[in-house]
Design a protein around this motif. Structure first.
Motif, PDB file in Angstrom:
ATOM      1  N   ASN B  54       0.831  -1.220   0.000  1.00  0.00           N
ATOM      2  CA  ASN B  54       0.000   0.000   0.000  1.00  0.00           C
ATOM      3  C   ASN B  54       0.860   1.263   0.000  1.00  0.00           C
ATOM      4  O   ASN B  54       0.412   2.328   0.393  1.00  0.00           O
ATOM      5  CB  ASN B  54      -0.986   0.009   1.179  1.00  0.00           C
ATOM      6  CG  ASN B  54      -0.302   0.129   2.531  1.00  0.00           C
ATOM      7  OD1 ASN B  54       0.895  -0.123   2.648  1.00  0.00           O
ATOM      8  ND2 ASN B  54      -1.055   0.514   3.545  1.00  0.00           N
ATOM      9  N   MET B  56       3.196   2.312   1.822  1.00  0.00           N
ATOM     10  CA  MET B  56       3.515   2.978   3.081  1.00  0.00           C
ATOM     11  C   MET B  56       5.015   3.262   3.168  1.00  0.00           C
ATOM     12  O   MET B  56       5.443   4.160   3.880  1.00  0.00           O
ATOM     13  CB  MET B  56       3.066   2.142   4.279  1.00  0.00           C
ATOM     14  CG  MET B  56       1.575   2.186   4.556  1.00  0.00           C
ATOM     15  SD  MET B  56       0.925   3.832   4.915  1.00  0.00           S
ATOM     16  CE  MET B  56       1.132   3.889   6.690  1.00  0.00           C
ATOM     17  N   LEU B  59       6.635   6.722   2.742  1.00  0.00           N
ATOM     18  CA  LEU B  59       6.733   7.711   3.818  1.00  0.00           C
ATOM     19  C   LEU B  59       8.087   7.677   4.501  1.00  0.00           C
ATOM     20  O   LEU B  59       8.405   8.536   5.305  1.00  0.00           O
ATOM     21  CB  LEU B  59       5.637   7.464   4.856  1.00  0.00           C
ATOM     22  CG  LEU B  59       4.200   7.559   4.322  1.00  0.00           C
ATOM     23  CD1 LEU B  59       3.210   7.067   5.350  1.00  0.00           C
ATOM     24  CD2 LEU B  59       3.891   9.002   3.941  1.00  0.00           C
ATOM     25  N   THR B  84      -2.166   8.004  -2.333  1.00  0.00           N
ATOM     26  CA  THR B  84      -3.375   8.206  -1.530  1.00  0.00           C
ATOM     27  C   THR B  84      -4.498   7.287  -2.000  1.00  0.00           C
ATOM     28  O   THR B  84      -5.212   6.698  -1.195  1.00  0.00           O
ATOM     29  CB  THR B  84      -3.818   9.676  -1.647  1.00  0.00           C
ATOM     30  OG1 THR B  84      -2.722  10.492  -1.259  1.00  0.00           O
ATOM     31  CG2 THR B  84      -4.983   9.964  -0.744  1.00  0.00           C
ATOM     32  N   ARG B  87      -3.842   3.690  -0.968  1.00  0.00           N
ATOM     33  CA  ARG B  87      -4.135   3.427   0.444  1.00  0.00           C
ATOM     34  C   ARG B  87      -5.621   3.489   0.735  1.00  0.00           C
ATOM     35  O   ARG B  87      -6.096   2.908   1.716  1.00  0.00           O
ATOM     36  CB  ARG B  87      -3.382   4.425   1.327  1.00  0.00           C
ATOM     37  CG  ARG B  87      -1.885   4.225   1.230  1.00  0.00           C
ATOM     38  CD  ARG B  87      -1.123   5.210   2.081  1.00  0.00           C
ATOM     39  NE  ARG B  87       0.235   5.349   1.578  1.00  0.00           N
ATOM     40  CZ  ARG B  87       0.823   6.508   1.345  1.00  0.00           C
ATOM     41  NH1 ARG B  87       0.186   7.634   1.584  1.00  0.00           N
ATOM     42  NH2 ARG B  87       2.047   6.538   0.875  1.00  0.00           N
ATOM     43  N   TYR B  88      -6.341   4.198  -0.093  1.00  0.00           N
ATOM     44  CA  TYR B  88      -7.792   4.253   0.058  1.00  0.00           C
ATOM     45  C   TYR B  88      -8.416   2.906  -0.314  1.00  0.00           C
ATOM     46  O   TYR B  88      -9.373   2.455   0.298  1.00  0.00           O
ATOM     47  CB  TYR B  88      -8.313   5.394  -0.827  1.00  0.00           C
ATOM     48  CG  TYR B  88      -9.777   5.380  -1.145  1.00  0.00           C
ATOM     49  CD1 TYR B  88     -10.718   5.572  -0.138  1.00  0.00           C
ATOM     50  CD2 TYR B  88     -10.216   5.206  -2.457  1.00  0.00           C
ATOM     51  CE1 TYR B  88     -12.068   5.574  -0.438  1.00  0.00           C
ATOM     52  CE2 TYR B  88     -11.560   5.213  -2.763  1.00  0.00           C
ATOM     53  CZ  TYR B  88     -12.489   5.386  -1.752  1.00  0.00           C
ATOM     54  OH  TYR B  88     -13.822   5.387  -2.048  1.00  0.00           O
ATOM     55  N   MET B  92      -4.952  -1.001   5.894  1.00  0.00           N
ATOM     56  CA  MET B  92      -3.869  -1.565   6.677  1.00  0.00           C
ATOM     57  C   MET B  92      -4.191  -1.516   8.172  1.00  0.00           C
ATOM     58  O   MET B  92      -4.723  -0.540   8.678  1.00  0.00           O
ATOM     59  CB  MET B  92      -2.573  -0.798   6.415  1.00  0.00           C
ATOM     60  CG  MET B  92      -1.364  -1.370   7.146  1.00  0.00           C
ATOM     61  SD  MET B  92       0.170  -0.634   6.565  1.00  0.00           S
ATOM     62  CE  MET B  92       1.112  -2.081   6.142  1.00  0.00           C
ATOM     63  N   PHE B  94      -2.296  -2.161  11.930  1.00  0.00           N
ATOM     64  CA  PHE B  94      -0.920  -2.147  12.413  1.00  0.00           C
ATOM     65  C   PHE B  94      -0.694  -3.100  13.582  1.00  0.00           C
ATOM     66  O   PHE B  94      -1.628  -3.617  14.190  1.00  0.00           O
ATOM     67  CB  PHE B  94      -0.524  -0.728  12.813  1.00  0.00           C
ATOM     68  CG  PHE B  94      -0.502   0.229  11.644  1.00  0.00           C
ATOM     69  CD1 PHE B  94       0.675   0.527  11.004  1.00  0.00           C
ATOM     70  CD2 PHE B  94      -1.682   0.811  11.181  1.00  0.00           C
ATOM     71  CE1 PHE B  94       0.701   1.389   9.925  1.00  0.00           C
ATOM     72  CE2 PHE B  94      -1.676   1.672  10.102  1.00  0.00           C
ATOM     73  CZ  PHE B  94      -0.480   1.961   9.472  1.00  0.00           C
ATOM     74  N   THR B 162     -10.747   0.574   8.966  1.00  0.00           N
ATOM     75  CA  THR B 162     -10.324   0.201   7.616  1.00  0.00           C
ATOM     76  C   THR B 162     -11.530  -0.231   6.779  1.00  0.00           C
ATOM     77  O   THR B 162     -11.668   0.156   5.619  1.00  0.00           O
ATOM     78  CB  THR B 162      -9.311  -0.950   7.709  1.00  0.00           C
ATOM     79  OG1 THR B 162      -8.233  -0.523   8.526  1.00  0.00           O
ATOM     80  CG2 THR B 162      -8.789  -1.328   6.348  1.00  0.00           C
TER      81      THR B 162
END
Lengths: 292, 257
Positions: B54, B56, B59, B84, B87-88, B92, B94, B162
């Protein structure tokens, strides 16, 4: 039991040490507190009978019994209003940029180092900078605006550092969680970082303001004017502030002016403490709201 | 080739953090609406791989990706793809529950709000909480802080958060490692319920968990230079009972790791 007596002897020694240090630390705490109490008592005694309505509503005068700090009080109010107006957005903007957007490179590290150093520059230096930059180069004159801009420069490093610390204390896991839900960086800043960091930013700003309102040196450099017998009505007016008025009274030989200075100090302290109270109040209220 | 039964597909995927290569030559197809587990010893790059799915890793300053991750036949690392949007559509969860310091409701409503889907929020939130098997426990405290929930509830809240975006894939990074056994079982049950409709990829260092919940399992290891590689990938039952690779066998029989 293994060698119980040696343990017991040692334990006694350890306990004595512990007691000794806790007394020592209590002592250092008391030093600060006692000095403050003595100071307050002294000032209160000196000001007795001088802090009255006449004092609060009069302009400075050669005759101590007619003198007051009306113009200085409103001068401080004006200057603080503009200082807050300038320094809050710039300070928080800088902190957000440095913490959330800036890449990690040499230039940014240099800027960061400079900000930390600027926080330690003596305030008179800011006063001289303000004099040549705002008063002369930008031709703002010895005005409220020039004073506020000078105090803004002085407060900014402190505000930026406090805001950065508040922003840094927002858990990275919250940022990542927001990113993982498709937030843009601005949405992460706006919806996650700022609400959590706000109480800390606010406290830092108000504390910087409290420091600024008590500053005499930079304002002396900009506006030595003390005999002001009107309330400023626009930002380009000349002005004076509480610490300068107090300084002026203290420097006079007649004893009555010393009493006036003490009364002025009480007013300044009340203003300072109210600002801190507002800071605490806002912080508590905001903290509750974000936790709901 | 990506087809209907494939949800995500990594092709010759490589990942660097500055000069350190974290992943080497990973190719694997994640089946649609099934649970895929990624197992392996600490530091083998399981979580790094998951974060490639995704974007991440974007970042993390200094991270670089080579190769492709196909999603709906499109490379999510193509220049015209906005992380973006990735990830939409790919959610995810954690390792440590990370609810926002907001109310239960606002936590679930967060995704829809930032993505501009603020209509019928109440309905979306209730539905997501029900799907996450949390509704009955929180329906009377929707507007209380999410920080007051237990660890297991917080993690289910994060799953609900999510789900509120109706993602196609849910990535879970050791979602139970901070939870007690009872809470862990609840999450595993939940994963089984969700598997019919969502493609789930779970990173876990708990092999029993992988064996219990997953349909497919991938075993990763690091090589001499500490880069993570995919050693073996196949149906979970087969991987655990009849591993083809000696290293997989050593790992699942507990000979190292």
């Amino acid at each position: 039991m293994r060698n119980g007596s040696a343990f017991k002897r040692h334990l006694k020694l350890r306990k004595i040490k512990g007691g000794l240090f806790s007394t020592l630390f209590l002592g250092s705490t008391l030093v600060g507190t006692l000095v403050l109490i003595v100071l307050l008592a002294d000032v209160l005694r000196d000001s007795a009978g001088w802090l009255d309505w006449q004092f609060l509503t009069s302009y400075p005068s050669r005759k101590p019994e007619e003198a007051g700090l009306l113009s200085a009080f409103f001068g401080s109010l004006w200057v603080m209003m503009f200082t807050a107006l300038f320094s809050f957005p710039v300070g928080i903007g800088t902190a957000i940029y440095l913490e959330e957007y800036a890449p990690d490179n040499r230039l940014i590290r240099l800027i960061q180092m400079n900000i930390s150093n600027l926080a330690g520059v003596p305030s008179i230096v800011y006063g001289l900078l303000g004099l040549s930059l705002f008063v002369q180069a930008l031709a703002l004159g010895r005005s409220i605006l020039a004073g506020a801009m000078t105090l803004t420069l002085m407060s900014l490093p402190v505000i930026i550092i406090a805001a950065q610390e508040a922003i840094r204390s927002v858990p990275e896991a919250h940022r990542l969680g927001a990113f993982a839900l498709g937030s843009t960086r601005w949405q992460v800043v706006r919806r996650i970082v700022l609400p959590s960091a706000f109480p800390g930013v606010l406290t830092g700003t108000i504390l910087a303001m409290s420091r600024a309102i008590g500053e005499a040196a930079p304002i002396i450099a900009i506006s030595a004017l003390v005999y002001l017998t009107y309330i400023p009505t626009n930002p380009l007016d000349r002005f004076t502030v509480l610490p300068i008025q107090i300084f002026n009274w203290v420097s006079r030989p007649q004893e009555d002016f010393q009493h006036l200075a003490a009364a002025g100090i009480i007013v300044l302290l009340v203003v300072l403490l109210s600002m801190n109270a507002v800071a605490i109040f806002l912080r508590n209220r905001y903290q509750k709201r974000t936790e709901e | 080739m990506a087809n209907n039964s494939t949800s995500l597909e990594a092709r010759k995927l490589e990942l660097w953090y500055r000069n350190f290569q974290a992943l080497r030559d990973i190719s694997m197809a994640i089946p649609r609406n099934q649970i895929t587990a990624i197992i392996g010893p600490s530091g083998c790059g399981k979580s790094s791989l998951l974060r490639c799915f995704n974007r991440m890793n974007d970042l993390i300053p200094g991270s670089r990706v080579k190769g492709e991750v196909l999603f709906d036949g499109r490379n999510i690392y193509a220049a015209d793809v906005d992380p973006t949007e990735v990830r939409y559509r790919i959610g995810m969860v954690f390792q440590k529950p990370n609810p926002f310091p907001k109310s239960v409701f606002e936590n679930v409503a967060f995704g829809p709000r930032v993505n501009g889907l603020a209509d019928n929020l109440e309905e979306i939130v209730e539905h997501a909480l029900q799907r996450a098997a949390l509704w009955d426990e929180v329906k009377d405290r929707l507007h209380k802080s999410a920080m007051e929930l237990s660890g297991g509830q917080q993690q289910r809240l994060c799953i609900a958060r999510t789900l509120a975006l109706e993602p196609e894939v849910i990535l879970m990074d050791e979602p139970c490692s901070a939870l007690d056994p009872v809470a862990t079982l609840k999450i595993e049950d939940l994963m089984r319920t969700l598997a019919g409709e969502y493609s789930i990829v779970i990173v876990t260092h708990n092999m029993q968990q992988a064996a219990r919940v997953s349909d497919m399992a991938a075993f990763m290891m690091m090589e001499q230079d500490r880069a993570g590689v995919l050693v073996e990938y196949g149906p979970t039952a087969r991987l655990f009972t009849n591993p083809k690779d000696k290293r997989t066998e050593d790992y699942i029989t507990g000979r190292f790791g």
